[in-house]
Design an enzyme around this catalytic site. Structure first.
Site, PDB file in Angstrom:
ATOM      1  N   GLY A 109       0.809  -1.203   0.000  1.00 50.92           N
ATOM      2  CA  GLY A 109       0.000   0.000   0.000  1.00 50.92           C
ATOM      3  C   GLY A 109       0.849   1.262   0.000  1.00 50.92           C
ATOM      4  CB  SER A 110       0.104   4.641   1.272  1.00 51.59           C
ATOM      5  OG  SER A 110      -1.062   4.818   0.481  1.00 51.59           O
TER       6      SER A 110
END
Length: 488
Positions: A215-216
């Site tokens: 993810g981020s």
């Protein structure tokens, strides 16, 4: 009569020569085959005839041996088995060994030639020295903080000392007691079947062997790639990225969870985790630049050992622009182990130099004298020192005034990055909550710890699951423990 006696003597000499030839054949040419024959119980009896050496944490054993009184005499015991299982693994007369028990088996079992100054003597006498010990790099307080932080939730924590690569904590949850697999018989078999049938997979080492979409948290890699490549020269300059962002070559719109991401700068994109800006930056860096950057951080490396093998973290080398955009924000086929993401944070904290992570500091004889010590090595130069400094500043802003406030440690400088990773068919699975961070104590010359936390089953409404809510508090507890341990 004398002639017959002579012939009899010749015949006896021939029989003796044949006997000696057969003994030589059995002892030399056939010995390996007989030794490996499953019907030969002697190697197993010899292996467990003496106590096994210990695995140490902070200089104290977390393993032991128990005299079972059985044919395979000494069985393995574990202190705080579930706490250290992802590190020690198990040593079982029935199912073999895993993790450090396997990687350092020769030392622990007493068969390593380095345990004796005269190994030939033991070969001739068919004896062996006592089992040696394996001293790990773990800090007990850091390991305990990570274990308590997860609290039985599915997930993992990896913590590394950035300047050296020493692994300070390695936790996988839920865990199991490896002592259940020591010994033989129906009890051990039942425990093995029960553990393997458990849907939570307690014997899976999530910190080393499971890969997740990061993810981020992967945006730190993308930011470093952009700065090193000169695609971004001013992190505070507004970009021309719309919100939402249309993935290149498609009609698919990529949204943001945060507000105010339209034309945000890269600094704001990291601070508030803007998907649109970082996806566009990844496309501008280009496939080759992103692949090279990811691999400098350790992605796509199939040979990492700590000394147990670590699953390969993946960043695809052949993608279309829209796939590259998603990969640059830690989605599509991008996958990482928690250890890999701790390495990302460690590289940033260590001025761009990525040290090879390792779990066993040294092995010793049973009297404490050194057998061998692990060399500290540089794995790669993940980014330039100037880029590392800029990314450090971006990560500090995330914690001080961004999406990662729950990771702040009073009296310490902390940099972090949140992540919420979608997964499953149609992204229908419960999102994984991620947090990566590093911390430097007040007045300290360099960061003491870099950590990665992933929580698979965060307890919250799906839309409220975030790295800041589920994973950052765990990271904070680990960093606090590491900072205290470093000054103890």
């Amino acid at each position: 009569m004398i002639r017959y006696i002579r012939w009899c003597a010749y015949f006896c000499a021939l029989l003796l020569a044949a006997l000696l030839a057969n003994v030589a054949r059995v002892q030399v040419w056939e010995s390996a085959a007989y030794g490996a024959n499953p019907a030969n119980k002697r190697p197993a009896i010899d292996r467990y005839a003496e106590p096994r050496g210990d695995i140490l944490v902070d200089g104290r054993p977390v393993t032991g041996s128990r005299d079972s009184g059985q044919l395979l005499r000494y069985e393995r015991t574990y202190t705080d088995g579930p706490l250290y299982a992802p590190v020690t693994g198990f040593s079982s007369q029935t199912y073999g060994t895993s993790f450090v028990e396997r990687a350092e088996d020769a030392v622990l079992s007493g068969t390593d030639p380095g345990l004796s100054a005269f190994p030939l003597w033991y070969d001739l006498s068919r004896g062996r020295p006592g089992g040696g010990n394996a001293a790990t790099t773990l800090r007990a307080a850091v390991q305990q903080a990570a274990y308590r932080g997860l609290g039985g939730k599915r997930g993992a924590v990896a913590a590394v000392e950035p300047a050296t690569g020493r692994i300070l904590a390695l936790v996988s949850s839920p865990s199991y007691d490896p002592g259940l697999l020591s010994g033989t018989g129906t009890r051990v078999k039942a425990a093995w079947e029960r553990l393997n049938a458990d849907p939570t997979r307690p014997m899976l080492n999530r910190a080393l062997r499971e890969t997740y979409p990061p993810g981020s948290t992967f945006k730190i890699v993308t930011a470093a790639a952009a700065l090193d490549a000169g695609v971004v020269t001013d992190v505070d300059a507004p970009t021309r990225t719309p919100d939402p962002y249309r993935l290149p070559g498609t009609s698919t719109l990529l949204p943001n969870a945060a507000a105010g991401c339209a034309e945000a700068s890269m600094a704001e994109a990291v601070q508030w985790s803007c998907n649109t800006v970082m996806a566009d930056i990844g496309v501008r860096v280009g496939l080759r630049g992103m692949v090279e950057a990811a691999e400098r951080f350790g992605f796509n490396d199939e040979g990492l050992r700590v000394p147990s093998w670590v699953s390969r973290s993946n960043f695809d080398t052949d993608m279309s622009p829209d796939q590259l955009a998603l990969s640059s924000i830690g989605q599509f086929n991008t996958k990482a182990t928690p250890l890999q993401m701790a390495m990302v944070a460690a590289a940033v904290a260590n001025g761009g130099e990525l040290r090879t992570p390792y779990l066993v500091d040294r092995t010793t004889r049973d009297d404490g004298s050194l057998v061998r010590r692990t060399d500290r090595r540089t794995l790669s130069r993940a980014m330039s020192p100037a880029t590392a400094l800029r990314v450090q500043e971006l990560m500090v802003k995330v914690v001080e005034d961004g999406t990662g406030r729950n990771a702040a440690v009073p009296g310490a400088l902390v940099g972090g990055k949140t992540g919420t990773a979608q997964h499953g068919v149609g992204n229908a699975g419960t999102p994984y909550a991620w947090f990566i961070a590093w911390a430097r104590g007040q007045g300290a010359p360099q960061p003491a710890v870099a950590v990665a936390v992933v929580v698979e089953d965060a307890s919250a409404v799906r839309g409220d699951i975030s790295g800041n809510g589920a994973a950052a508090p765990i990271a904070r507890a680990v960093m606090e423990a590491a900072l205290r341990a470093g000054t103890a």
